[in-house]
Design a protein around this motif. Structure first.
Motif, short mmCIF file in Angstrom:
data_model
loop_
_atom_site.label_atom_id
_atom_site.label_comp_id
_atom_site.label_asym_id
_atom_site.label_seq_id
_atom_site.Cartn_x
_atom_site.Cartn_y
_atom_site.Cartn_z
N GLN A 160 11.08 33.03 -19.57
CA GLN A 160 10.13 33.49 -18.57
C GLN A 160 8.93 34.12 -19.28
OE1 GLN A 160 11.42 35.63 -15.06
NE2 GLN A 160 13.52 34.85 -15.25
N THR A 161 7.81 34.19 -18.58
CA THR A 161 6.59 34.78 -19.13
C THR A 161 6.28 36.08 -18.40
OG1 THR A 161 5.65 32.65 -19.75
CG2 THR A 161 4.11 34.47 -19.46
N ALA A 162 6.02 37.13 -19.16
CA ALA A 162 5.73 38.43 -18.57
C ALA A 162 4.41 38.99 -19.07
CB ALA A 162 6.85 39.44 -18.90
N ILE A 163 3.64 39.54 -18.14
CA ILE A 163 2.45 40.33 -18.48
C ILE A 163 2.85 41.80 -18.39
CG2 ILE A 163 0.11 40.98 -17.77
CD1 ILE A 163 -0.17 38.17 -16.56
N VAL A 164 2.61 42.54 -19.46
CA VAL A 164 2.93 43.97 -19.48
C VAL A 164 1.66 44.75 -19.77
CG1 VAL A 164 4.34 45.79 -20.52
CG2 VAL A 164 5.24 43.44 -20.37
N THR A 165 1.24 45.58 -18.82
CA THR A 165 0.03 46.37 -19.04
C THR A 165 0.39 47.71 -19.70
OG1 THR A 165 0.05 47.52 -16.90
CG2 THR A 165 -0.98 45.34 -16.98
N LEU A 199 0.64 40.92 -23.75
CA LEU A 199 0.49 42.37 -23.87
C LEU A 199 -0.94 42.77 -23.53
CD1 LEU A 199 2.21 42.71 -27.36
CD2 LEU A 199 3.31 42.80 -25.12
N VAL A 200 -1.09 43.74 -22.67
CA VAL A 200 -2.42 44.17 -22.23
C VAL A 200 -2.63 45.63 -22.58
CG1 VAL A 200 -4.01 44.34 -20.29
CG2 VAL A 200 -2.27 42.53 -20.31
N GLY A 201 -3.78 45.91 -23.18
CA GLY A 201 -4.14 47.28 -23.51
C GLY A 201 -5.64 47.43 -23.53
N SER A 202 -6.10 48.66 -23.37
CA SER A 202 -7.54 48.89 -23.28
C SER A 202 -8.19 49.19 -24.62
CB SER A 202 -7.82 50.07 -22.33
OG SER A 202 -7.18 51.24 -22.79
N SER A 203 -7.39 49.28 -25.69
CA SER A 203 -7.94 49.55 -27.02
C SER A 203 -7.41 48.52 -28.01
CB SER A 203 -7.56 50.96 -27.49
OG SER A 203 -6.19 51.01 -27.83
N THR A 262 4.21 35.96 -28.41
CA THR A 262 3.57 37.22 -28.04
C THR A 262 2.06 37.07 -28.16
OG1 THR A 262 5.46 38.48 -28.87
CG2 THR A 262 3.41 39.69 -28.54
N LEU A 263 1.35 37.41 -27.09
CA LEU A 263 -0.11 37.31 -27.07
C LEU A 263 -0.69 38.64 -26.61
CD1 LEU A 263 -2.80 35.64 -27.08
CD2 LEU A 263 -2.31 35.14 -24.67
N ALA A 264 -1.58 39.22 -27.38
CA ALA A 264 -2.24 40.47 -27.00
C ALA A 264 -3.62 40.17 -26.41
CB ALA A 264 -2.39 41.38 -28.21
N VAL A 265 -3.95 40.86 -25.33
CA VAL A 265 -5.26 40.73 -24.70
C VAL A 265 -5.80 42.14 -24.46
CG1 VAL A 265 -6.57 39.83 -22.76
CG2 VAL A 265 -4.52 38.61 -23.54
N LYS A 266 -6.95 42.42 -25.04
CA LYS A 266 -7.62 43.70 -24.79
C LYS A 266 -8.38 43.59 -23.48
CE LYS A 266 -10.96 46.92 -26.83
NZ LYS A 266 -11.87 47.17 -27.98
N GLN A 294 -11.05 46.51 -14.03
CA GLN A 294 -12.14 45.55 -13.86
C GLN A 294 -11.58 44.17 -13.49
OE1 GLN A 294 -15.41 46.57 -14.02
NE2 GLN A 294 -14.42 48.57 -14.23
N GLU A 295 -12.01 43.65 -12.35
CA GLU A 295 -11.45 42.40 -11.84
C GLU A 295 -11.65 41.24 -12.80
OE1 GLU A 295 -11.07 40.19 -7.52
OE2 GLU A 295 -12.81 41.48 -7.91
N SER A 296 -12.80 41.18 -13.46
CA SER A 296 -13.06 40.08 -14.38
C SER A 296 -12.11 40.13 -15.58
CB SER A 296 -14.51 40.12 -14.86
OG SER A 296 -14.80 41.35 -15.50
N ASP A 297 -11.81 41.32 -16.06
CA ASP A 297 -10.87 41.47 -17.18
C ASP A 297 -9.47 41.02 -16.77
OD1 ASP A 297 -12.96 42.56 -18.62
OD2 ASP A 297 -11.78 44.24 -19.40
N VAL A 298 -9.06 41.42 -15.58
CA VAL A 298 -7.73 41.05 -15.10
C VAL A 298 -7.61 39.54 -14.93
CG1 VAL A 298 -6.11 41.26 -13.17
CG2 VAL A 298 -7.31 43.29 -14.01
N ALA A 299 -8.65 38.92 -14.38
CA ALA A 299 -8.65 37.47 -14.23
C ALA A 299 -8.52 36.78 -15.58
CB ALA A 299 -9.93 37.02 -13.53
N ARG A 300 -9.18 37.33 -16.58
CA ARG A 300 -9.11 36.77 -17.94
C ARG A 300 -7.68 36.88 -18.50
NH1 ARG A 300 -9.98 39.54 -22.55
NH2 ARG A 300 -11.07 41.20 -21.42
N VAL A 301 -7.01 37.98 -18.24
CA VAL A 301 -5.64 38.16 -18.70
C VAL A 301 -4.73 37.08 -18.12
CG1 VAL A 301 -3.59 39.64 -18.54
CG2 VAL A 301 -5.81 40.65 -19.10
N VAL A 302 -4.83 36.86 -16.82
CA VAL A 302 -3.97 35.87 -16.17
C VAL A 302 -4.29 34.46 -16.65
CG1 VAL A 302 -3.30 34.86 -13.95
CG2 VAL A 302 -3.60 37.34 -14.16
#
Length: 240
Positions: free
Chosen positions: A5-10, A33-37, A55-59, A64-72
Motif C-alpha cells: 500500500q502507499t501512504a502519505i505521512v505529513t 514523506l511530507v515536511g515543511s523544511s 520512500t519519497l520525500a516532498v517538501k 497551501q492547496e497548490s503544495d498539497v496537490a503537488r504532493v498527491v
C-alpha cells in the motif's frame, strides 16, 4: 495486510510522524514523506539507509492547496495510487487568550485545520476511484475537553474532530475509512518542548502513537475504527 500500500505521512521529519513512517515501512508500505523544511530529506535518507527504498520525500506547506496537490501528484506518479493518508503535521503553543495574537491564531488553524482539510480533500478522488482508502488524523485528547492557556490549539482539535466525523459519513460508501488518534501527553517535539526530557519519562512515547496508527490502518476491510483515545497512566484528565 499493509504490504505494497502507499501512504502519505505529513509532518514526517521528526517525532511522531517520523516514527509512523518507520513503522509503516516495516510493514511493507510505500511512503511519501511530507515536511515543511529540508529535514524531511534527512528522514528519507535514514529510511533508505535502513533498506526501505520505496520512500519519497516532498517538501511542502500543507496549508497551501497548490503544495498539497503537488504532493498527491508526486505520490501517484511514483506509486500509481494513494491508499493511506496520515494527517500528522501540527503546531501548538500555550498562551492565554489575551496574550494570543491574531497571527498566531491564524497560523495554528492554517496548519492544524486547513492542512487536514486540504490533504484529506486531495486524496479523495484517487481513493474513490479505487474504492478503498484510509484517512487517519493525529488529533489530541483536548478534542474532548478544554484546557486553560490553550484556546487556539484546543479549538483546532475540536474542529478537526468535527471535520473527520462529517468526512467519515460522506465517504464510507466508497470504501474509505476515516478515523482519529487522540493522544494525551506524548514525549515528542511540541510547541517549544523537546523529545527525551526527564520530566517526560512516564509520558506516552512516539512508538505508542505509531503502533496505534498501524493498528488502525491494518483493520480488516469490514471494520472501521472511528477514534482511539490514548493516555499515559500517569496523566490525570477530565472524563468526557
Amino acid at each position: 495486510m499493509l504490504e505494497n500500500q502507499t501512504a502519505i505521512v505529513t509532518g514526517a521529519s521528526r517525532g511522531i510522524g517520523k516514527e509512523i513512517a518507520v513503522q509503516l515501512a516495516q510493514k511493507g508500505v510505500k511512503l511519501v514523506l511530507v515536511g515543511s523544511s529540508d529535514d524531511i530529506f534527512g528522514t528519507e535518507k535514514e529510511l533508505k539507509e535502513s533498506g526501505f527504498n520505496d520512500t519519497l520525500a516532498v517538501k511542502a506547506d500543507i496549508s497551501q492547496e497548490s503544495d498539497v496537490a503537488r504532493v498527491v501528484e508526486e505520490a501517484k506518479k511514483q506509486y500509481g495510487r494513494v491508499d493511506i493518508l496520515v494527517n500528522n503535521a501540527g503546531v501548538g503553543f500555550f498562551k492565554s487568550v489575551e496574550e494570543t495574537t491574531a497571527e498566531e491564531w491564524k497560523k495554528v488553524f492554517e496548519v492544524n485545520v486547513q492542512g487536514v482539510f486540504l490533504c484529506s480533500k486531495a486524496v479523495l478522488p484517487a481513493m474513490k476511484e479505487q474504492k478503498f482508502g484510509t484517512i487517519i488524523t493525529i488529533s489530541s485528547d483536548v478534542a474532548r475537553y478544554t484546557i486553560p492557556n490553550g484556546s487556539a490549539y484546543t479549538a483546532t482539535k475540536y474542529a478537526v474532530q468535527g471535520f473527520m466525523g462529517s468526512l467519515s459519513q460522506e465517504v464510507r460508501e466508497y470504501g474509505i475509512r476515516v478515523g482519529t488518534v487522540n493522544p494525551g501527553m506524548v514525549d515528542t517535539y511540541f510547541a517549544e518542548s523537546k523529545q527525551g526530557l526527564p520530566e517526560k519519562e512516564d509520558w506516552l512515547k512516539v512508538n505508542d502513537i505509531a503502533q496505534a496508527v498501524v493498528y488502525m490502518a491494518s483493520a480488516p476491510k469490514h471494520m472501521m475504527i472511528d477514534e482511539m483515545v490514548i493516555h499515559p497512566f500517569a496523566q490525570n484528565y477530565p472524563i468526557a
